[in-house]
Motif scaffolding. Sequence first.
Motif, PDB file in Angstrom:
ATOM      1  N   GLN A   1       0.826  -1.205   0.000  1.00 36.82           N
ATOM      2  CA  GLN A   1       0.000   0.000   0.000  1.00 36.82           C
ATOM      3  C   GLN A   1       0.864   1.259   0.000  1.00 36.82           C
ATOM      4  O   GLN A   1       0.357   2.367  -0.112  1.00 36.82           O
ATOM      5  N   GLU A   2       2.172   1.083   0.136  1.00 33.79           N
ATOM      6  CA  GLU A   2       3.094   2.221   0.023  1.00 33.79           C
ATOM      7  C   GLU A   2       3.818   2.196  -1.318  1.00 33.79           C
ATOM      8  O   GLU A   2       4.871   2.803  -1.467  1.00 33.79           O
ATOM      9  N   SER A   3       3.264   1.443  -2.260  1.00 36.13           N
ATOM     10  CA  SER A   3       3.814   1.365  -3.619  1.00 36.13           C
ATOM     11  C   SER A   3       5.193   0.725  -3.698  1.00 36.13           C
ATOM     12  O   SER A   3       5.950   0.978  -4.626  1.00 36.13           O
ATOM     13  N   GLN A   4       5.539  -0.089  -2.731  1.00 33.57           N
ATOM     14  CA  GLN A   4       6.779  -0.856  -2.834  1.00 33.57           C
ATOM     15  C   GLN A   4       6.485  -2.106  -3.656  1.00 33.57           C
ATOM     16  O   GLN A   4       5.585  -2.879  -3.323  1.00 33.57           O
ATOM     17  N   GLU A   5       7.236  -2.295  -4.733  1.00 33.35           N
ATOM     18  CA  GLU A   5       6.987  -3.445  -5.601  1.00 33.35           C
ATOM     19  C   GLU A   5       7.467  -4.716  -4.911  1.00 33.35           C
ATOM     20  O   GLU A   5       8.638  -4.833  -4.570  1.00 33.35           O
ATOM     21  N   LEU A   6       6.569  -5.668  -4.693  1.00 34.79           N
ATOM     22  CA  LEU A   6       6.928  -6.847  -3.899  1.00 34.79           C
ATOM     23  C   LEU A   6       7.055  -8.107  -4.735  1.00 34.79           C
ATOM     24  O   LEU A   6       8.093  -8.763  -4.742  1.00 34.79           O
ATOM     25  N   PHE A   7       5.968  -8.453  -5.417  1.00 33.53           N
ATOM     26  CA  PHE A   7       5.965  -9.700  -6.180  1.00 33.53           C
ATOM     27  C   PHE A   7       5.330  -9.490  -7.539  1.00 33.53           C
ATOM     28  O   PHE A   7       4.514  -8.588  -7.727  1.00 33.53           O
ATOM     29  N   VAL A   8       5.701 -10.351  -8.481  1.00 33.05           N
ATOM     30  CA  VAL A   8       5.071 -10.355  -9.794  1.00 33.05           C
ATOM     31  C   VAL A   8       4.138 -11.567  -9.849  1.00 33.05           C
ATOM     32  O   VAL A   8       4.572 -12.689  -9.598  1.00 33.05           O
ATOM     33  N   LEU A   9       2.864 -11.300 -10.120  1.00 30.90           N
ATOM     34  CA  LEU A   9       1.897 -12.392 -10.243  1.00 30.90           C
ATOM     35  C   LEU A   9       1.911 -12.887 -11.678  1.00 30.90           C
ATOM     36  O   LEU A   9       1.786 -12.106 -12.620  1.00 30.90           O
ATOM     37  N   ASN A  10       2.083 -14.189 -11.848  1.00 30.24           N
ATOM     38  CA  ASN A  10       2.162 -14.767 -13.186  1.00 30.24           C
ATOM     39  C   ASN A  10       1.353 -16.055 -13.195  1.00 30.24           C
ATOM     40  O   ASN A  10       1.891 -17.153 -13.065  1.00 30.24           O
ATOM     41  N   GLY A  11       0.033 -15.917 -13.295  1.00 33.86           N
ATOM     42  CA  GLY A  11      -0.821 -17.099 -13.238  1.00 33.86           C
ATOM     43  C   GLY A  11      -0.757 -17.725 -11.857  1.00 33.86           C
ATOM     44  O   GLY A  11      -0.943 -17.046 -10.855  1.00 33.86           O
ATOM     45  N   ILE A  12      -0.428 -19.014 -11.801  1.00 33.51           N
ATOM     46  CA  ILE A  12      -0.351 -19.705 -10.513  1.00 33.51           C
ATOM     47  C   ILE A  12       1.008 -19.486  -9.841  1.00 33.51           C
ATOM     48  O   ILE A  12       1.238 -19.929  -8.716  1.00 33.51           O
ATOM     49  N   GLN A  13       1.899 -18.799 -10.547  1.00 37.97           N
ATOM     50  CA  GLN A  13       3.250 -18.607 -10.036  1.00 37.97           C
ATOM     51  C   GLN A  13       3.432 -17.206  -9.455  1.00 37.97           C
ATOM     52  O   GLN A  13       2.800 -16.251  -9.935  1.00 37.97           O
ATOM     53  N   THR A  14       4.272 -17.110  -8.447  1.00 39.11           N
ATOM     54  CA  THR A  14       4.644 -15.803  -7.909  1.00 39.11           C
ATOM     55  C   THR A  14       6.149 -15.628  -8.098  1.00 39.11           C
ATOM     56  O   THR A  14       6.927 -16.511  -7.736  1.00 39.11           O
ATOM     57  N   LEU A  15       6.511 -14.485  -8.683  1.00 42.46           N
ATOM     58  CA  LEU A  15       7.924 -14.191  -8.934  1.00 42.46           C
ATOM     59  C   LEU A  15       8.354 -13.014  -8.054  1.00 42.46           C
ATOM     60  O   LEU A  15       7.509 -12.275  -7.539  1.00 42.46           O
ATOM     61  N   SER A  16       9.646 -12.824  -7.922  1.00 42.28           N
ATOM     62  CA  SER A  16      10.134 -11.689  -7.147  1.00 42.28           C
ATOM     63  C   SER A  16       9.785 -10.383  -7.851  1.00 42.28           C
ATOM     64  O   SER A  16       9.793 -10.308  -9.075  1.00 42.28           O
ATOM     65  N   GLY A  17       9.492  -9.353  -7.061  1.00 40.54           N
ATOM     66  CA  GLY A  17       9.184  -8.040  -7.635  1.00 40.54           C
ATOM     67  C   GLY A  17      10.412  -7.416  -8.280  1.00 40.54           C
ATOM     68  O   GLY A  17      10.327  -6.748  -9.309  1.00 40.54           O
ATOM     69  N   ALA A  18      11.561  -7.625  -7.665  1.00 39.56           N
ATOM     70  CA  ALA A  18      12.799  -7.089  -8.229  1.00 39.56           C
ATOM     71  C   ALA A  18      13.466  -8.152  -9.102  1.00 39.56           C
ATOM     72  O   ALA A  18      13.206  -9.343  -8.965  1.00 39.56           O
ATOM     73  N   CYS A  19      14.316  -7.688  -9.984  1.00 40.75           N
ATOM     74  CA  CYS A  19      15.032  -8.580 -10.891  1.00 40.75           C
ATOM     75  C   CYS A  19      16.351  -8.996 -10.226  1.00 40.75           C
ATOM     76  O   CYS A  19      17.156  -8.147  -9.837  1.00 40.75           O
ATOM     77  N   TYR A  20      16.537 -10.290 -10.037  1.00 36.58           N
ATOM     78  CA  TYR A  20      17.785 -10.804  -9.450  1.00 36.58           C
ATOM     79  C   TYR A  20      18.890 -10.553 -10.458  1.00 36.58           C
ATOM     80  O   TYR A  20      18.729 -10.832 -11.649  1.00 36.58           O
ATOM     81  N   ASP A  21      20.001 -10.019  -9.996  1.00 30.85           N
ATOM     82  CA  ASP A  21      21.077  -9.727 -10.932  1.00 30.85           C
ATOM     83  C   ASP A  21      22.424  -9.983 -10.267  1.00 30.85           C
ATOM     84  O   ASP A  21      22.845  -9.238  -9.382  1.00 30.85           O
ATOM     85  N   LEU A  22      23.095 -11.041 -10.698  1.00 32.61           N
ATOM     86  CA  LEU A  22      24.401 -11.386 -10.123  1.00 32.61           C
ATOM     87  C   LEU A  22      25.530 -11.140 -11.125  1.00 32.61           C
ATOM     88  O   LEU A  22      26.581 -11.775 -11.048  1.00 32.61           O
ATOM     89  N   ALA A  23      25.300 -10.192 -12.051  1.00 33.86           N
ATOM     90  CA  ALA A  23      26.314  -9.948 -13.086  1.00 33.86           C
ATOM     91  C   ALA A  23      27.680  -9.637 -12.480  1.00 33.86           C
ATOM     92  O   ALA A  23      28.707 -10.064 -13.007  1.00 33.86           O
ATOM     93  N   ASP A  24      27.678  -8.930 -11.351  1.00 32.45           N
ATOM     94  CA  ASP A  24      28.981  -8.563 -10.776  1.00 32.45           C
ATOM     95  C   ASP A  24      29.594  -9.688  -9.929  1.00 32.45           C
ATOM     96  O   ASP A  24      30.597  -9.482  -9.273  1.00 32.45           O
ATOM     97  N   GLN A  25      28.983 -10.860  -9.955  1.00 32.19           N
ATOM     98  CA  GLN A  25      29.506 -11.977  -9.165  1.00 32.19           C
ATOM     99  C   GLN A  25      30.094 -13.086 -10.047  1.00 32.19           C
ATOM    100  O   GLN A  25      30.443 -14.153  -9.551  1.00 32.19           O
TER     101      GLN A  25
END
Lengths: 303, 341
Positions: free
Chosen positions: A212-236
């Motif tokens: 309710q504070e507009s923080q992006e939490l999860f992505v709804l994709n049908g029966i699946q729930t994904l992370s709101g943010a994009c995981y990025d380990l490019a620097d690892q």
Amino acid sequence: MKLSLGPIQYFWAAEVVRDFYRQVATWPVEIVYLGETVCSRRRELKLDDWLEIAGSLSDAGKQVVLSSQTLIESEGDLRHLRRLCEQASRDGGNWLIEANDQSALQLLSEQAAPFVTGPSVNIYNARTLALLHKLGLQRWCLPVELSRHTLEAMQASIAEQVLALETEVFAYGHLPLAWSARCFTARYHDLPKDRCEFVCQRYPEGLMMSSQESQELFVLNGIQTLSGACYDLADQLSLMQQLQVAVVRLSPQICGMDEVVARFDRLRRGQQAPSDQIRLRDLQTCNGYWFGKPGMDRLATDG
Amino acid sequence: MELVCPAGNLPALKQAVDQGADAVYFGFKDATNARQFIGLNFNEARAREGIEYAHQRGCRVFCAINTYPQPAGWENWAAAVDKAAALGVDALILADIGLLDYAAERHPKIARHLSVQGSATSHEALSFYQRQFGIRRAVLPRVLSITQVEDLARQSPVELEVFAFGSLCIMAEGRCYLSSYLTDESPNTCGACSPAKAVRWQETDQGMESRLNGVLIDRFAEGEKAGYPTLCKGRFRVEDQLYHAIEEPVSLSTLDLLPKLQEIGISAVKIEGRQRSPAYVEKVTRVWRQALDALGHNTLGHDKLGQDTTTTGAMARWQAQLGQLSEGSMTTLGAYHRKWK
């Protein structure tokens, strides 16, 4: 270190999928995972269509892996799964299968076919890994919530037991975090799951769910729930190279995936410093899991 | 059908036994079980006392060691299995493949039950665990519909236990990583979902706010019942709508389904709630004991017109009693009922 392209999580129209893989054929990825892993109702592409795409990508020099559905619920799901697993046999074309649940593990180990596991198969320790290896596991993907410390211990144990096993790490994309009997996209549209009108096809990047504070939490994709943010380990990547990670998995997004692949390719070749990352899109990124922190966290790294 | 009840501590275990549970299940005081709460669960001495109390009264005892050990924790988890075996439990409830393998090798005579956290949703998946580790029973995830449970039961190579009452997990258990995405703990890694240590309550001008690791899960107007901020049960925004985007705070109750569950050959019904009070366990166990006894006498159920056919009219009373004990005072058949999806 090889790059792989994970299965498409979202429901894209058949033509969009075919176009996408025509481009993939020219990208610097060595491994491509194909198939519908989320919802049994998404059948725009039948197994034969996927096999056709698999053939083209294989001709283009890619290792193609057919991915199984993650949540198996019905006899119908099992019938599709059996047909998929038959593709691992010589008569079926000898395709490598990615098992995404234990039903697939059962079918594949029963026919003594080699297989790989996706991030939703819970391999949390060395004993699990050794047992599955005995059953035909050739490559495993680190479950998304596990850290580099656990990865390091797992790698040490693979070396110690001299297991012929490749390790893969999910390194880019929205993280698959949960699967349900309920379809959250249909729920948003107030439609029953049985008559969902395939509304998820309207959201090729899923539906963002925010607080309710507009923080992006999860992505709804049908029966699946994904992370709101994009995981990025490019620097690892250099640490992953030290840890003998064989494959780095990138999860397809509808826009700019060619740039993402190009960037990881340059990084693995040492042609780009992690610090000169181009922010391709205004995407919120996270890397917490890798450091043993809450997954949504973004820890500053020294690159 | 067997009634399997939760024992979060010794008083709860005794209540469950006294009220007629056929079996109780407990976990140790650490991250090895899926209900890691402060002040809950058993040390070795309490476990010994509880097992003795139950066994003297003909009640079996299961020990849940149903989280997923990572290399750094492996020794502790293996030690928990050895400890439970030495205490003489009747079954181990396990989820992790490595740990099942360990238990089958070290303690072959102690029954192994596949935990709901093992996430097996088909008879092929159950066959995997049966062939590899000789499991005797499996607890089914709450994602299956009654028709799917029926299909599965027909071909299952092992005994089946299903959830009858308590908190409703909307995601396939054992493969839900939402909690560790917002906090650093998940059911798989340490037996905690939306852990209490990360919860904050705050009275603001806009109402009572509940937060999990700083993330606003819900906001309650005056007079509204403020529920625990389990992350999937909050009110969130999708495009321009604000609603329970994942799930409402309700409890699962399958009382209505009991005759069906018996008919399709389910071996046991499980009450969730090791985190609940002994008084709660007492009340819930009593209701379910009565219902199962009525079922045994064929006096439980509804006729074709939906009329209560229990001779005593007890069904409505039980429903009301369970309703009072439920989250948000509401119960649902959950995924057992197709419409819910």
